[in-house]
Design a protein around this motif. Structure first.
Motif, PDB file in Angstrom:
ATOM      1  N   CYS A  92      -6.181  -2.132   0.413  1.00 55.16           N
ATOM      2  CA  CYS A  92      -5.383  -2.184   1.621  1.00 55.16           C
ATOM      3  C   CYS A  92      -6.160  -2.665   2.653  1.00 55.16           C
ATOM      4  N   CYS A 138       0.087   3.326   3.644  1.00 60.14           N
ATOM      5  CA  CYS A 138       0.479   2.893   5.026  1.00 60.14           C
ATOM      6  C   CYS A 138       1.736   1.700   4.784  1.00 60.14           C
ATOM      7  N   CYS A 143       0.961  -1.142   0.059  1.00 57.30           N
ATOM      8  CA  CYS A 143      -0.077   0.012  -0.008  1.00 57.30           C
ATOM      9  C   CYS A 143       0.753   1.210  -0.090  1.00 57.30           C
ATOM     10  N   CYS A 174      -5.131  -0.054   5.981  1.00 52.51           N
ATOM     11  CA  CYS A 174      -5.671   1.175   6.203  1.00 52.51           C
ATOM     12  C   CYS A 174      -7.100   1.455   5.539  1.00 52.51           C
TER      13      CYS A 174
END
Ligand code: ZN
Length: 327
Positions: free
Chosen positions: A71, A48, A45, A74
């Motif tokens: 993701c 994050c 991702c 997050c």
């Protein structure tokens, strides 16, 4: 009659050379190619950094229309464009693949006109695309590479200053090439290593010193011509030794004391400007410098590896349309 030997094809270490033609003609393949190269086969991702991610699907079980991922960390959606130079661009990724390849596989670079002809994009889109690729090639300001050390050659050159066609007809100074209208590019190269280059306003100690301080480590052996700007700069950067060659009196080498490596870089850069781009405005010159520096610094690897390095450089860089056109 002896049988003909089959011709030997040089084995290219990277598989990029085989993948590129497919990625340049098919959007699905282009997305797949960029995803693998950007994330080095471990998709993560961009927000994050979590690797617990999955491809979103359409009703038929194929890939979602915008090639998005989600993701689990997050809970956000993203695509291979997120957080790169291709974000906010609507240009199909197959054209990006083609332009990255074209820019990285030719020593003298590629012009926006050529990209326009080969992709069918408008000139404006092609120019914008090329400027973003040059930005991807630039060193990331957040993670600057290590300073140059060992034997470092430093020099400067002047670019442009050719009078406008209308002025060339005038009498007097108007038709001469003006030293004042030229843009100065300073560069430093580590022998057998990397090069750094930048536009500087004047060739004086005041402007050369900060450039060298930023890019050259203390304790190096500095080689320059006899320009008066360099002794002060050499002292300021705490160079171990400073040798000069007297270009003014026709001396170009005295044993190991030469600036031929940096002259070689300038030669390549000028051939790129004159041969491929013909005319480059002062405000965009830094982009062409970034491109030349990137190609020089990746000279030891094959075209495929160079293309992948440029694609990885797109990571964490965004360039808005206005910045690309005006900056
Ligand atoms: Zn995330």
């Amino acid at each position: 009659m002896p049988r003909k030997q089959p011709c030997k094809v040089a084995e290219n270490k990277s598989d990029v050379v085989r993948e590129i033609p497919i990625a340049c003609s098919n959007e699905d393949a282009a997305v797949d190619f960029l995803e693998r190269k950007r994330w080095d086969d471990v998709p993560c991702c961009p927000r994050c950094g979590d690797t617990d991610v999955y491809k979103m699907q359409n009703r038929e079980g194929g890939r979602e229309a915008h090639y998005r991922w989600r993701c689990r960390g997050c809970k956000k959606q993203y695509s291979v464009r997120t957080g790169t130079v291709f974000e906010d661009s609507r240009i199909p990724l197959r054209h990006w693949c083609f332009a990255f390849w074209a820019a990285c596989s030719s020593k003298k670079g590629v012009s926006a006109l050529q990209i326009q002809r080969q992709t069918g994009l408008s000139y404006k889109s092609a120019l914008f695309l090329m400027h973003r690729i040059r930005w991807a090639m630039a060193d990331n300001p957040n993670t600057p590479p290590p300073k140059l050390s060992g034997i470092v050659e430093a020099d400067e050159t002047r670019i442009g200053g050719k009078p406008r066609a209308a002025d060339r007809k005038k009498r007097g100074d108007g038709r001469k090439w003006s030293k004042k209208q030229k843009t100065i590019v300073a560069a430093a190269v580590e022998r057998g290593g990397r090069v750094r280059a930048e536009v500087i306003p004047k060739v004086t100690g005041k402007h050369v010193t900060p450039f060298l301080k930023q890019h050259v480590a203390a304790g190096t052996t500095l080689m320059t011509d006899e320009h008066t700007a360099y002794p002060m700069a050499a002292w300021e950067i705490r160079a171990a030794e400073h040798h000069t060659v007297a270009h003014g009196s026709g001396e170009y080498a005295r044993g190991a004391v030469t600036t031929n490596t940096i002259e070689g870089f300038f030669g390549l850069f000028k051939r790129k400007l004159n041969g491929t781009h013909h005319a480059v405005s002062t405000k965009h010159l830094h982009r062409y410098i970034d491109e030349a520096v990137f190609i020089y610094n990746h000279r030891a690897v094959d075209d495929g590896a160079r293309t992948v390095a440029a694609i990885r450089g797109a990571n964490g860089k965004r360039l808005k349309y206005r910045e690309a056109v005006s900056a």
